[in-house]
Design a protein around this motif. Structure first.
Motif, PDB file in Angstrom:
ATOM      1  N   UNK A 129      77.744  46.630  44.594  1.00  0.00           N
ATOM      2  CA  UNK A 129      79.062  46.790  45.622  1.00  0.00           C
ATOM      3  C   UNK A 129      79.685  45.546  45.628  1.00  0.00           C
ATOM      4  N   UNK A 130      78.964  44.458  45.799  1.00  0.00           N
ATOM      5  CA  UNK A 130      79.380  43.127  45.945  1.00  0.00           C
ATOM      6  C   UNK A 130      80.228  42.847  44.552  1.00  0.00           C
ATOM      7  N   UNK A 131      79.689  43.314  43.622  1.00  0.00           N
ATOM      8  CA  UNK A 131      80.520  43.093  42.263  1.00  0.00           C
ATOM      9  C   UNK A 131      81.637  43.841  42.143  1.00  0.00           C
ATOM     10  N   UNK A 132      81.836  44.992  42.831  1.00  0.00           N
ATOM     11  CA  UNK A 132      82.682  45.941  42.762  1.00  0.00           C
ATOM     12  C   UNK A 132      82.378  47.225  41.893  1.00  0.00           C
TER      13      UNK A 132
ATOM     14  N   UNK B 226      71.357  35.718  49.509  1.00  0.00           N
ATOM     15  CA  UNK B 226      72.294  36.720  49.834  1.00  0.00           C
ATOM     16  C   UNK B 226      71.344  38.050  50.364  1.00  0.00           C
ATOM     17  N   UNK B 227      70.241  38.227  49.908  1.00  0.00           N
ATOM     18  CA  UNK B 227      69.333  39.329  50.231  1.00  0.00           C
ATOM     19  C   UNK B 227      67.741  38.826  50.236  1.00  0.00           C
ATOM     20  N   UNK B 228      67.190  39.415  51.468  1.00  0.00           N
ATOM     21  CA  UNK B 228      65.644  39.028  51.601  1.00  0.00           C
ATOM     22  C   UNK B 228      64.950  40.246  51.398  1.00  0.00           C
ATOM     23  N   UNK B 229      63.801  40.027  50.571  1.00  0.00           N
ATOM     24  CA  UNK B 229      62.976  41.097  50.439  1.00  0.00           C
ATOM     25  C   UNK B 229      61.535  40.724  50.872  1.00  0.00           C
TER      26      UNK B 229
ATOM     27  N   UNK C 170      63.945  45.689  39.833  1.00  0.00           N
ATOM     28  CA  UNK C 170      65.370  45.005  39.986  1.00  0.00           C
ATOM     29  C   UNK C 170      65.786  44.658  38.713  1.00  0.00           C
ATOM     30  N   UNK C 171      64.832  43.896  37.991  1.00  0.00           N
ATOM     31  CA  UNK C 171      65.608  43.303  36.640  1.00  0.00           C
ATOM     32  C   UNK C 171      65.470  44.402  35.411  1.00  0.00           C
ATOM     33  N   UNK C 172      64.728  45.284  35.493  1.00  0.00           N
ATOM     34  CA  UNK C 172      64.634  46.498  34.569  1.00  0.00           C
ATOM     35  C   UNK C 172      65.827  47.394  34.498  1.00  0.00           C
ATOM     36  N   UNK C 173      66.023  47.778  35.810  1.00  0.00           N
ATOM     37  CA  UNK C 173      66.965  48.730  36.099  1.00  0.00           C
ATOM     38  C   UNK C 173      68.598  48.284  36.320  1.00  0.00           C
ATOM     39  N   UNK C 174      68.662  46.883  36.731  1.00  0.00           N
ATOM     40  CA  UNK C 174      69.759  46.454  37.100  1.00  0.00           C
ATOM     41  C   UNK C 174      70.098  45.109  36.646  1.00  0.00           C
ATOM     42  N   UNK C 175      69.530  44.824  35.243  1.00  0.00           N
ATOM     43  CA  UNK C 175      69.632  43.775  34.627  1.00  0.00           C
ATOM     44  C   UNK C 175      69.738  42.372  35.408  1.00  0.00           C
ATOM     45  N   UNK C 176      70.726  41.438  35.164  1.00  0.00           N
ATOM     46  CA  UNK C 176      70.756  39.872  35.787  1.00  0.00           C
ATOM     47  C   UNK C 176      71.737  40.010  36.536  1.00  0.00           C
ATOM     48  N   UNK C 177      72.031  41.001  37.475  1.00  0.00           N
ATOM     49  CA  UNK C 177      72.755  40.985  38.632  1.00  0.00           C
ATOM     50  C   UNK C 177      72.507  39.833  39.663  1.00  0.00           C
TER      51      UNK C 177
ATOM     52  N   UNK D 240      60.621  50.825  43.438  1.00  0.00           N
ATOM     53  CA  UNK D 240      61.787  51.512  42.693  1.00  0.00           C
ATOM     54  C   UNK D 240      62.864  51.577  43.544  1.00  0.00           C
ATOM     55  N   UNK D 241      62.595  52.269  44.746  1.00  0.00           N
ATOM     56  CA  UNK D 241      63.498  52.507  45.720  1.00  0.00           C
ATOM     57  C   UNK D 241      64.046  51.280  46.239  1.00  0.00           C
ATOM     58  N   UNK D 242      63.424  50.330  46.673  1.00  0.00           N
ATOM     59  CA  UNK D 242      63.677  49.118  47.207  1.00  0.00           C
ATOM     60  C   UNK D 242      64.925  48.443  46.036  1.00  0.00           C
ATOM     61  N   UNK D 243      64.269  48.390  44.831  1.00  0.00           N
ATOM     62  CA  UNK D 243      65.226  47.828  43.816  1.00  0.00           C
ATOM     63  C   UNK D 243      66.349  48.566  43.460  1.00  0.00           C
ATOM     64  N   UNK D 244      66.517  49.880  43.760  1.00  0.00           N
ATOM     65  CA  UNK D 244      67.922  50.500  43.680  1.00  0.00           C
ATOM     66  C   UNK D 244      68.569  50.234  44.646  1.00  0.00           C
ATOM     67  N   UNK D 245      68.024  49.999  46.055  1.00  0.00           N
ATOM     68  CA  UNK D 245      68.750  49.856  47.188  1.00  0.00           C
ATOM     69  C   UNK D 245      69.439  48.528  47.053  1.00  0.00           C
ATOM     70  N   UNK D 246      68.604  47.457  46.678  1.00  0.00           N
ATOM     71  CA  UNK D 246      69.123  46.307  46.461  1.00  0.00           C
ATOM     72  C   UNK D 246      70.112  45.965  45.185  1.00  0.00           C
ATOM     73  N   UNK D 247      69.803  46.857  44.274  1.00  0.00           N
ATOM     74  CA  UNK D 247      70.876  46.936  43.346  1.00  0.00           C
ATOM     75  C   UNK D 247      72.182  47.696  43.621  1.00  0.00           C
ATOM     76  N   UNK D 248      72.320  48.481  44.664  1.00  0.00           N
ATOM     77  CA  UNK D 248      73.179  49.223  44.947  1.00  0.00           C
ATOM     78  C   UNK D 248      74.054  47.826  45.738  1.00  0.00           C
TER      79      UNK D 248
END
Length: 480
Positions: free
Chosen positions: A463-466, A154-157, A26-33, A451-459
């Protein structure tokens, strides 16, 4: 009530390898979102139950070169291993195939090391506590551990560990008899076993192999008897690696019987070409996602009920060092592997009188000093394994998957509630999603799933940030 923070909060329940791998990607692919908070009672992250073992006889089950937290850097653990002093001082590092199989604890050290920069920067917060309750809010979740302040997420994994084994009925009457060892993962669990004591091992999978290897490395000489209903022992790796053999995905089977027929046929064809069974099972494993998706739920259940013990024995292979320990124990007439089930157990001052129902030979008796339970996780009881899971199940947020292998979720790893509806902000990471994804127990598959879950959470965060983000599920399918 905790106030909402400016940055979205992702709460990760469980800091073993599944939770650590998710946070890393999540942090590698989507930064500090988002702010990532991992709830894990152990001192360090990344090791979990599997890689916390301190016994040097417990080794990784595949060569170090096939284990990595990052699919983009598949040799990262191999490099870490060969440079680490513990591996350099290990006289048994290399297996008979010439590949390194380090102690399992070294992989836990590796995973912890990968996460250290994120912990140091504050990108990951480690809360050393067990979660007591997760409550649903209108716009998120409230996570309580009973120690620190409740966390509004906001999200639970959910990346929790497997549930503990279920005791076979004849053993439940023994209560807390110290000669019955029910949790071999507890530190020092085997320390009380005398060198010449007779030991009954209930279960015959990877954990049983670890127990036998541990006892042998300590100089144990007593009689070992390992039982399972089918008498299958863990298998090792081929002497020479072979490419996967067989195509089960281009036109996948819709019936369990048809799939098993195709596998048997491929085994015969492989043998005719001088190719071993390992290559066929490797093909099934690599194509596992497509195979599993094609099977209707009743056929998946048939696989779980009838074929799973055979699959587990051949799919989950042991390191050559552990295989040698088993082979030597058998050759020394110390280890006996039986296809049998417990019928009755009577304790006495001298030990236990055990009555077995033995496949093909009726009833038999043996006297042992100790009983060790290695039957594997009680997957069907996962929602009763921790209080917060019981509460979420009672509230209808989580349900058991139809196969009985874990928690129900969809192909984006989102939980499915009691009404059959997706819970948009609650994700299932790691082997607890096995019932949906199929082959999700080996480390490479757990990494891909992270990776899949990280990308889903990243999505969701994008979306929340537009922002826009796409392709996570396609990545998973294409990577496999």
């Amino acid at each position: 009530m905790p106030v909402r923070e400016e940055k979205p909060v992702v709460a990760v329940i469980g800091g073993g390898f599944s939770g650590a791998a998710f946070a890393f990607h999540l942090l590698k692919r989507h930064g500090d979102a988002a702010r990532v908070v991992i709830f894990e009672p152990r001192e360090t992250l990344g090791a979990g139950l599997a890689y916390s073992a301190k016994d040097p006889a417990h080794r990784v089950n595949v060569p170090a070169g096939r284990m990595s937290i990052d699919p983009d850097d598949p040799e990262s653990f191999l490099r870490f291993t060969m440079a680490h002093p513990a591996a350099q001082a290990d006289p048994h590092l290399l297996g008979a195939d010439g590949q390194p199989y380090p102690a399992r604890s070294l992989f836990g050290t590796y995973a912890r090391t990968v996460l250290e920069p994120f912990l140091a920067s504050g990108a990951i917060e480690h809360r050393r506590a067990k979660v007591r309750e997760i409550a649903r809010l209108d716009d998120g979740w409230l996570v309580e551990d009973g120690f620190g302040p409740a966390l509004r997420a906001d999200i639970v994994v959910l990346a929790a560990t497997h549930p503990a084994p279920d005791l076979p009925r004849p053993l439940k009457a023994l209560g807390d008899d110290p000669r019955l060892i029910t949790d071999v993962t507890r530190e020092g669990a085997l320390d009380g076993i005398g060198t010449d004591e007779r030991v009954l091992i209930v279960g015959n999978g990877l954990t049983a192999a670890d127990v036998i290897a541990s006892l042998r490395s300590r100089g144990h000489r007593g009689k070992l008897t390992a039982i399972s209903r089918r008498g299958l022992r863990s298998r090792g790796h081929p002497a020479v690696a072979q490419d996967p053999f067989g195509d089960f995905a281009s036109t996948p089977s819709r019936r369990a019987s048809h799939l098993l027929h195709r596998i048997r046929r491929s085994l015969r064809e492989a043998a005719e070409q001088g190719i071993g069974w390992h290559a066929v099972l490797d093909a099934v494993r690599q194509q596992g996602f497509a195979i599993w998706q094609a099977l209707p739920l009743p056929e998946r259940r048939r696989i779980v009920r009838f074929a799973r013990p055979f699959w587990d024995a051949h799919r989950f292979r042991i390191a050559p060092q552990v295989e040698k320990a088993l082979d030597d124990a058998i050759a020394d007439n110390v280890l006996s592997i039986r296809a049998a089930a417990l019928r009755n157990v009577v304790p006495s001052k001298e030990g236990f009188t055990v009555t077995l129902t033995q496949k093909g030979s009726g009833v038999s008796e043996l006297i042992v000093d100790r009983i060790v339970v290695t039957t594997g996780p009680a997957h069907g009881r996962v929602l009763q394994s921790q209080p917060f899971l019981e509460t979420l199940a009672a509230d209808g947020v989580l349900t058991l998957c139809g196969t009985g292998l874990g928690i129900a979720c969809d192909l984006t790893a989102r939980a499915i509630d009691a009404k059959g509806e997706i819970v948009p902000s609650f994700f299932i990471a790691g082997p607890l999603a096995r019932g949906t994804f199929g082959e999700l127990m080996g480390l490479p598959q757990v990494t891909e799933h992270a990776v899949l879950v990280a990308d889903q959470v990243g999505a969701v965060l994008a979306k929340q940030s537009g922002e826009s983000l796409a392709g996570s599920l396609n990545f998973y399918k294409n990577y496999r």
